[in-house]
Design a protein around this motif. Structure first.
Motif, PDB file in Angstrom:
ATOM      1  N   ARG A 185       5.055   2.574   5.136  1.00 55.77           N
ATOM      2  CA  ARG A 185       6.359   1.936   4.916  1.00 55.77           C
ATOM      3  C   ARG A 185       7.079   1.734   6.258  1.00 55.77           C
ATOM      4  NH1 ARG A 185      10.016  -0.238   0.795  1.00 55.77           N
ATOM      5  NH2 ARG A 185      12.013  -0.299   1.870  1.00 55.77           N
ATOM      6  N   ALA A 186       7.062   2.730   7.107  1.00 57.18           N
ATOM      7  CA  ALA A 186       7.735   2.618   8.406  1.00 57.18           C
ATOM      8  C   ALA A 186       7.079   1.555   9.272  1.00 57.18           C
ATOM      9  CB  ALA A 186       7.716   3.969   9.114  1.00 57.18           C
TER      10      ALA A 186
ATOM     11  N   GLU B 157      14.130  -4.985  -2.065  1.00 54.04           N
ATOM     12  CA  GLU B 157      14.150  -4.735  -3.504  1.00 54.04           C
ATOM     13  C   GLU B 157      13.486  -3.416  -3.883  1.00 54.04           C
ATOM     14  OE1 GLU B 157      14.284  -6.043  -7.795  1.00 54.04           O
ATOM     15  OE2 GLU B 157      15.511  -6.217  -5.999  1.00 54.04           O
ATOM     16  N   GLY B 158      12.445  -3.068  -3.154  1.00 55.66           N
ATOM     17  CA  GLY B 158      11.583  -1.999  -3.622  1.00 55.66           C
ATOM     18  C   GLY B 158      11.650  -0.745  -2.787  1.00 55.66           C
ATOM     19  N   PRO B 159      10.700   0.152  -3.071  1.00 59.67           N
ATOM     20  CA  PRO B 159       9.643  -0.075  -4.050  1.00 59.67           C
ATOM     21  C   PRO B 159      10.113   0.113  -5.490  1.00 59.67           C
ATOM     22  CG  PRO B 159       9.392   2.092  -3.083  1.00 59.67           C
ATOM     23  CD  PRO B 159      10.519   1.430  -2.356  1.00 59.67           C
ATOM     24  N   LEU B 160       9.619  -0.774  -6.355  1.00 59.64           N
ATOM     25  CA  LEU B 160       9.791  -0.632  -7.799  1.00 59.64           C
ATOM     26  C   LEU B 160       8.402  -0.321  -8.350  1.00 59.64           C
ATOM     27  CD1 LEU B 160      11.290  -0.823 -10.476  1.00 59.64           C
ATOM     28  CD2 LEU B 160      11.043  -3.310 -10.371  1.00 59.64           C
TER      29      LEU B 160
ATOM     30  N   HIS C 183       0.831  -1.204   0.000  1.00 57.19           N
ATOM     31  CA  HIS C 183       0.000   0.000   0.000  1.00 57.19           C
ATOM     32  C   HIS C 183       0.865   1.253   0.000  1.00 57.19           C
ATOM     33  CE1 HIS C 183      -2.954   2.972   1.560  1.00 57.19           C
ATOM     34  NE2 HIS C 183      -3.781   2.284   0.790  1.00 57.19           N
ATOM     35  N   SER C 184       1.963   1.217   0.746  1.00 54.58           N
ATOM     36  CA  SER C 184       2.841   2.391   0.777  1.00 54.58           C
ATOM     37  C   SER C 184       3.464   2.647  -0.589  1.00 54.58           C
ATOM     38  CB  SER C 184       3.936   2.213   1.832  1.00 54.58           C
ATOM     39  OG  SER C 184       4.897   1.246   1.438  1.00 54.58           O
ATOM     40  N   ALA C 185       3.824   1.575  -1.296  1.00 54.37           N
ATOM     41  CA  ALA C 185       4.429   1.735  -2.621  1.00 54.37           C
ATOM     42  C   ALA C 185       3.429   2.289  -3.627  1.00 54.37           C
ATOM     43  CB  ALA C 185       4.982   0.400  -3.104  1.00 54.37           C
ATOM     44  N   LEU C 186       2.153   1.948  -3.471  1.00 57.62           N
ATOM     45  CA  LEU C 186       1.131   2.413  -4.407  1.00 57.62           C
ATOM     46  C   LEU C 186       0.655   3.826  -4.108  1.00 57.62           C
ATOM     47  CD1 LEU C 186      -0.959  -0.871  -4.670  1.00 57.62           C
ATOM     48  CD2 LEU C 186       0.181   0.269  -6.580  1.00 57.62           C
ATOM     49  N   THR C 187       0.816   4.257  -2.874  1.00 61.89           N
ATOM     50  CA  THR C 187       0.254   5.545  -2.476  1.00 61.89           C
ATOM     51  C   THR C 187       1.308   6.565  -2.066  1.00 61.89           C
ATOM     52  OG1 THR C 187       0.030   4.848  -0.164  1.00 61.89           O
ATOM     53  CG2 THR C 187      -1.845   4.421  -1.638  1.00 61.89           C
TER      54      THR C 187
END
Length: 665
Positions: free
Chosen positions: A548-549, A581-584, A538-542
């Motif tokens: 993320r933390a 790896e990400g976020p990619l 969700h953090s990578a999409l938003t």
């Protein structure tokens, strides 16, 4: 004689509704009754598909003598562990602490304050009667010592239940976890450890992700060998698809025949991911058949997915394990004729001696048939004949977390296998759970035939459901699923997280003798692993840095189990691979019916990858990203550092295969 279980929404409790035992459901009324009568509580925990639960029920709970002994000195409480995983977790912790082992049926003697003073698993009737007599005498004649012991046990459990603080996960710990897994890998038969062998689905997902991130050939080899061994063994239903709960032997030959929704959801997803990563035909075939099994045998009339198929089949009034599934050479000949019957017996390892009981065999497919068309026809004929046999009972309750797992699996598999009907079924299940299982703004654990139970949702329900909704968002590009996932995550943060980290039960939930905080990924992701994965995606999409933390904190909480026994941290490690790896982020704008850029993105096995496409008004990653020279474009950002947009699929392939800036992959 009836009891209080007939109206329960748990199929397991309903199985005991006609017992002569005067059962109560878990709740305040039962504890009040124990205090009123000044007697202890006999707590029995199991689940509908459990073979030994049925054995103990038939031997003891259907027996008038046992019922009389329980009525004389106890309040008898029956719990479905799948409906109340919090109660199960607390008393399983006690059982393991007191006996060194655990399992179901679980038998615990507790005081009217909920404190345990005896714990065990399956007990034959004579042993059970002896226990009731001795413990009842101790309660009446040596109460002070018994209750002091129970109080001491309860206080010790509180210490055991609190895993303490973790530490941030580093690249080296993940590499050491793979090295540790290699030490326990069974080189002869694949899998990890010896018998019994459970499908290590989350560990296999971790290994596939580790290979995708680091190109570690050994990680891929362990995953592929295990996936193939399971697919070809008796644990896999070679006729209808799907997998049994575990193999009683080390070679995947003889399963414990119950089929659980969570196992098959996790396995469908990892087989689909194996196919995406390597192009394996076996992976595609097994994933497709497992999806077929889920839709055919576990989908409910309302569009959700039932919990399990029983281990036993009732034959002539008695439960017989595996009766639906096993074959003799003569039975194959009876269905297929002499020539095809002999040919099928050779292909499927069905022998005169048998691999199971009474000369019968489980079906294995150790090598692909020479004539695929013949095998498909033969498989259909055998399955049709098997369908005429007595069938195992189905536990029809819809569990929130497990439906989240299957929503994610069907969404991923639908895209990877190009089967849009799987994505549609995932969408229908998501709609059912969201419409039925959220009551007054809170998530409930189960429903049956559209009626929601009072059992509260636990942390893994929130994490797994959010994970499923995010996978559905990726498969469809529909912003509604991203929004609903965010709502479920917000409920989890508000209800289950505080300054001490994550808890399995809500802050205002029922007070048990200790508050469970599971950290191990066992048959399914732990609550903290499940929410970690959902938070990270969700953090990578938003772009929500707080999420993320929180994901990093959740993975850190599992650092001890990751270090000391990574076999029980499979999903935590899979999330850690995505975190490293990400976020990619891949944002695709402007594509309609023809989606070459999206196909390139979907073909990537990068564990940190998230994809946004579709309606730009509902997806943050698409905001302010225009077409390029009037053409559809892909915007790629790795670790919050963005490349120039590309319009050529080959250029996108190059971008996605490039190592991250720190060179760790």
């Amino acid at each position: 004689m009836g009891n209080r279980l007939a109206d329960s929404l748990s199929p397991y409790l309903r199985q005991h509704a006609d017992n002569p035992v005067d059962w109560w459901e878990w709740g305040q009324d039962a504890f009040d009754e124990a205090r009123r009568r000044d007697v202890p509580i006999f707590l029995s925990v199991g689940y509908a598909a459990c073979h030994w639960c049925h054995v103990m029920a038939h031997e003891s709970f259907e027996d008038e003598g046992v019922a009389a002994a329980l009525s004389a000195g106890w309040v008898s409480v029956k719990v479905d562990r799948e409906e109340r995983p919090d109660v199960d977790a607390v008393y399983m912790l006690a059982t393991q602490a007191m006996t060194g082992q655990g399992g179901w049926p679980m038998t615990v003697l507790i005081t009217p304050d909920g404190e345990p003073f005896f714990a065990g698993t399956y007990l034959p009737k004579p042993q059970l009667l002896q226990l009731l007599d001795a413990a009842g005498t101790a309660w009446r004649e040596d109460r002070e010592r018994l209750t002091a012991s129970a109080t001491s046990i309860a206080s010790q459990l509180a210490g055991i239940a609190d895993p303490g603080p973790g530490s941030p996960l580093e690249e080296e710990q993940v590499a050491l976890a793979v090295h540790s897994l290699r030490k326990t890998f069974d080189d002869a038969r694949a899998g990890f450890g010896g018998a019994p062998k459970f499908p290590p689905s989350m560990t296999l997902e971790h290994l596939l992700r580790h290979h995708a991130r680091t190109d570690d050939a050994d990680a891929l080899a362990m995953a592929e060998r295990t996936l193939e061994a399971m697919a070809r063994g008796g644990i896999h239903d070679q006729l209808a698809g799907g997998f049994a709960r575990y193999s009683v032997d080390a070679g995947w030959v003889v399963p414990h025949f119950e089929k659980m929704l969570y196992d098959n959801a996790l396995l469908l997803r990892v087989y689909a991911h194996w196919h995406r990563q390597t192009g394996s035909d076996l992976a595609a075939r097994v994933a497709g058949r497992t999806a077929d099994f889920l839709l055919r045998d576990l989908r409910t009339a309302e569009g959700g997915f039932a919990s399990a198929l029983d281990a036993d089949t009732v034959v002539d009034g008695h439960g017989v394990e595996g009766a639906t599934y096993v074959w003799t050479p003569a039975q194959l000949v009876e269905v297929l004729g002499e020539e095809d019957g002999r040919r099928a017996a050779e292909l499927l390892e069905v022998t005169a001696e048998g691999t199971f009981e009474h000369g019968s065999s489980t079906l294995q497919l150790l090598a692909d048939p020479d004539d695929e068309a013949w095998w498909e026809s033969t498989r259909a004929r055998l399955l049709a004949a098997r369908d005429d046999r007595p069938q195992p009972a189905r536990d029809d309750k819809v569990v929130t977390g497990w439906n989240g797992l299957v929503i994610a699996a069907l969404a991923d598999a639908g895209v990877i296998l190009d089967r849009p009907e799987l994505v549609e079924s995932a969408s229908a299940a998501a709609q059912l759970v969201l419409a039925t299982h959220i009551v007054e703004g809170r998530l409930r654990r189960t429903s049956l035939a559209g009626r929601v139970s009072d059992a509260p949702g636990v942390l893994d329900d929130h994490g797994n459901l959010a994970e499923g909704l995010l996978a559905l968002h990726r498969a469809t590009g529909e912003g509604q699923w991203l929004d609903r996932a965010g709502e479920i995550i917000a409920l989890a943060i508000a209800g289950f997280h505080d300054d001490d980290g994550w808890h399995d039960t809500a802050h205002d939930g029922e007070v048990l003798i200790t508050r469970p905080r599971g950290r191990t990924d066992n048959a399914e992701p732990s609550g903290v692993s499940a929410i970690a994965g959902a938070l990270l995606t969700h953090s990578a999409l938003t772009g929500d840095t707080r999420h993320r933390a929180l994901a990093e904190e959740a993975v850190a909480a599992q650092s001890r189990i990751i270090t000391h026994d990574p076999r029980f941290a499979g999903w935590a490690l899979a999330v850690a691979e995505a975190m490293l790896e990400g976020p990619l982020q891949v944002a695709i704008v402007g594509e309609g019916e023809e989606t070459p850029l999206r196909r390139v993105a979907e073909a990537s096995s990068s564990p940190g990858l998230v994809i946004a496409s579709g309606d730009p008004d509902s997806q943050p990653l698409l905001a302010d990203r225009p077409l390029v020279d009037g053409q559809p474009a892909a915007y790629v950002c790795r670790g919050f550092v963005c490349d120039a947009p590309v319009t050529d699929p080959a250029a996108l392939t190059r971008l996605l295969s490039a190592p991250p800036p720190n060179g760790s992959a």
